[in-house]
Design an enzyme around this catalytic site. Structure first.
Site, PDB file in Angstrom:
ATOM      1  N   HIS A  64     104.245   0.626  28.561  1.00 33.44           N
ATOM      2  CA  HIS A  64     103.734   0.216  29.881  1.00 33.44           C
ATOM      3  C   HIS A  64     103.232   1.422  30.677  1.00 33.44           C
ATOM      4  CE1 HIS A  64     105.886  -3.616  29.127  1.00 33.44           C
ATOM      5  NE2 HIS A  64     106.782  -2.803  28.587  1.00 33.44           N
ATOM      6  N   LYS A 122      84.622  20.674  38.938  1.00 28.76           N
ATOM      7  CA  LYS A 122      84.911  19.648  37.940  1.00 28.76           C
ATOM      8  C   LYS A 122      84.722  20.098  36.501  1.00 28.76           C
ATOM      9  CE  LYS A 122      85.809  15.817  38.214  1.00 28.76           C
ATOM     10  NZ  LYS A 122      85.083  14.604  38.596  1.00 28.76           N
ATOM     11  N   GLU A 165      85.302  10.475  26.769  1.00 26.88           N
ATOM     12  CA  GLU A 165      84.957   9.236  27.497  1.00 26.88           C
ATOM     13  C   GLU A 165      83.908   8.431  26.734  1.00 26.88           C
ATOM     14  OE1 GLU A 165      84.537   9.894  32.009  1.00 26.88           O
ATOM     15  OE2 GLU A 165      84.318  11.864  31.098  1.00 26.88           O
TER      16      GLU A 165
END
Ligand code: ARG
Length: 466
Positions: A162, A289, A296
């Protein structure tokens, strides 16, 4: 009958009007099926040999045709082949070029054959090559994961259910999980190959071939296990292709989960891993960044793998027997899935090799969040308490520890004993991360010795080709 004019259609005889340019462009598949040329040539060579064995070609004619096909192959390989879109597809382009090379003899090659059994054959031959390649590429990814697992043997990290900290596991155990998933993907491709290795050629357009072709000999010649048993089925069947796309979708799903794990681990919140600059990108506005774009996109490309599978399934749904032009629509999804998977499989090994794992952070996180509470319950079980009661007792211990804002290791024995008289001084040995890991030594568990055995097994699997 006159030889076809250079730009004429092979079916010119029946037609009085030329195709409308929009219709011609609309029906052409050459722009994408041209990549089937090596398979088309392989199939044509074998068909020519079968025609000779059936005495439909003389030895000399066979030699001329084979020589002509070789010349055509050289042009295709060398990039000098004059592709003609008006000849619709790769099959007719090659056949017409052969005729230009060897003259009207070339027109004998299509005896007893149809593009319907020809394309079914080409796709099977093509997939056979692709599956061999994918297997090698998958082994490279397995090896990259195995190297990282071997390098980090002994490094604990939190295991999650979970997405909540659950029990400590070894980082190697987590990485090896993907090796075994990829092994099943390899097995699925191998199964798919078995069903793809059936010869459709000799089925003609739909009803079978009217010439005495020895289809079993032809199957052997092409390295297939056997010839198909029903001509209608053989020209209509694209199950092998659907299976291949399905295997690729499952593989893509596995790779997307790996990519998602890494993307999550690279967040500041997790901080378990850092991508090397070579496999990250920056932001056009935020100077600080570093984005895990490669991971991805691996995660994201799974969508088109599923889409391609559903596209082909949908195209085939409800199609009446036997061949229908709808089936030409199987190729672009197929090729897109192959290209997508091969791009992912190429980028993964170097990306995995360049990951920097923050083992200190993982080790620290492994013991946090009461992750050894199950071990505490197991401790009580070993002292005779039924597991359900032990669970209840430890639940209360954890509640107490949370209220006291202390980890389990920082409770006193006296505090433990308030919850059960079964707790003794050795309880502290049972709830360390190391003890928790060590306890899970049954095969398949995360104990260091079990992981070492799994690592050896994984190495054997990755070393064996299809
Ligand atoms: N280009 C066709 C395909 O991909 C080859 C078979 C064409 N057969 C036909 N009867 N039009 O399916």
């Amino acid at each position: 009958m006159a030889a076809p004019t250079p730009l004429g259609k092979p079916w010119g005889g029946r037609f009085t009007e030329s195709p409308h340019p929009t219709a011609e462009g609309f029906t052409a598949s050459l722009s994408f099926d041209r990549r089937l040329w090596p398979s088309d040539l392989e199939g044509s060579r074998a068909w020519a040999r079968a025609l000779e064995r059936a005495h439909l070609l003389s030895l000399e004619e066979l030699e001329q045709i084979l020589r002509g096909l070789d010349e055509v192959g050289q042009e295709l390989a060398g990039g000098t082949f004059p592709f003609r879109a008006e000849l619709e597809d790769i099959h007719m382009n090659i056949e017409r070029r052969l005729q230009e090379k060897v003259g009207p003899i070339g027109g004998k090659l299509h005896t007893g054959r149809s593009r319907n059994d020809q394309i079914a054959l080409d796709e099977r031959l093509y997939l056979r090559d692709v599956i061999g390649r994918l297997d090698r590429e998958l082994r490279e990814v397995q090896s990259a994961l195995i190297s990282r697992a071997e390098e980090h043997l002994g490094v604990p990290m939190p295991g999650y259910t979970h997405l909540q900290r659950a029990q400590p596991v070894l980082l190697s155990h987590h990485l090896l999980a993907y090796v075994f998933m990829l092994q099943r993907d390899r097995e699925r491709y191998r199964d798919c190959l078995g069903r793809a290795s059936v010869l459709p050629l000799g089925s003609g357009a739909l009803a079978g071939t009217a010439f005495a072709i020895d289809r079993e000999a032809l199957a052997r010649d092409l390295g297939f296990e056997r010839a198909s048993s029903n001509s209608l089925d053989a020209v209509s069947d694209r199950d092998f292709l659907v299976e291949f796309l399905c295997a690729g979708s499952i593989l893509g799903m596995h790779l997307s989960r790996l990519a998602a794990d890494l993307t999550l681990w690279a967040t500041a919140e997790f901080g378990f891993v850092e991508f090397s600059d070579a496999f990250a990108t920056g932001s056009s506005i935020m100077p600080q960044k570093k984005n895990p774009d490669v991971a991805e996109l691996i995660r994201g490309k799974c969508g088109r793998l599923y889409g391609n599978l559903v596209a082909v399934l949908t195209t085939l749904k409800g199609l009446p027997l036997a061949y229908n032009s709808d089936m030409q629509e199987d190729k672009e999804p197929l090729f897109d899935s192959i290209d997508t998977l091969e791009a992912i499989l190429a980028v993964l090994p170097p990306m995995l090799a360049s990951l920097a794992f923050n083992v200190e952070r993982m080790r620290e996180a492994a013991g946090a969040g009461y992750s050894t509470a199950t071990d505490l319950a197991d401790y009580l079980v070993r002292r005779g308490l039924p597991f359900r009661q032990a669970h209840e007792v430890v639940g209360r211990v954890v509640r107490h520890a949370i209220d006291a804002t202390r980890p389990l290791q920082r409770l006193s024995l006296e505090e433990f004993r308030r919850f059960s008289p079964l707790f003794a001084a050795d309880v502290f040995d049972a709830i360390s991360v190391e003890a928790s890991l060590r306890a899970r030594s049954a095969p398949g568990g995360t104990a260091p010795e079990a992981v070492r055995r799994a690592l050896a097994e994984a190495k054997t699997l990755a070393a064996e080709g299809l």
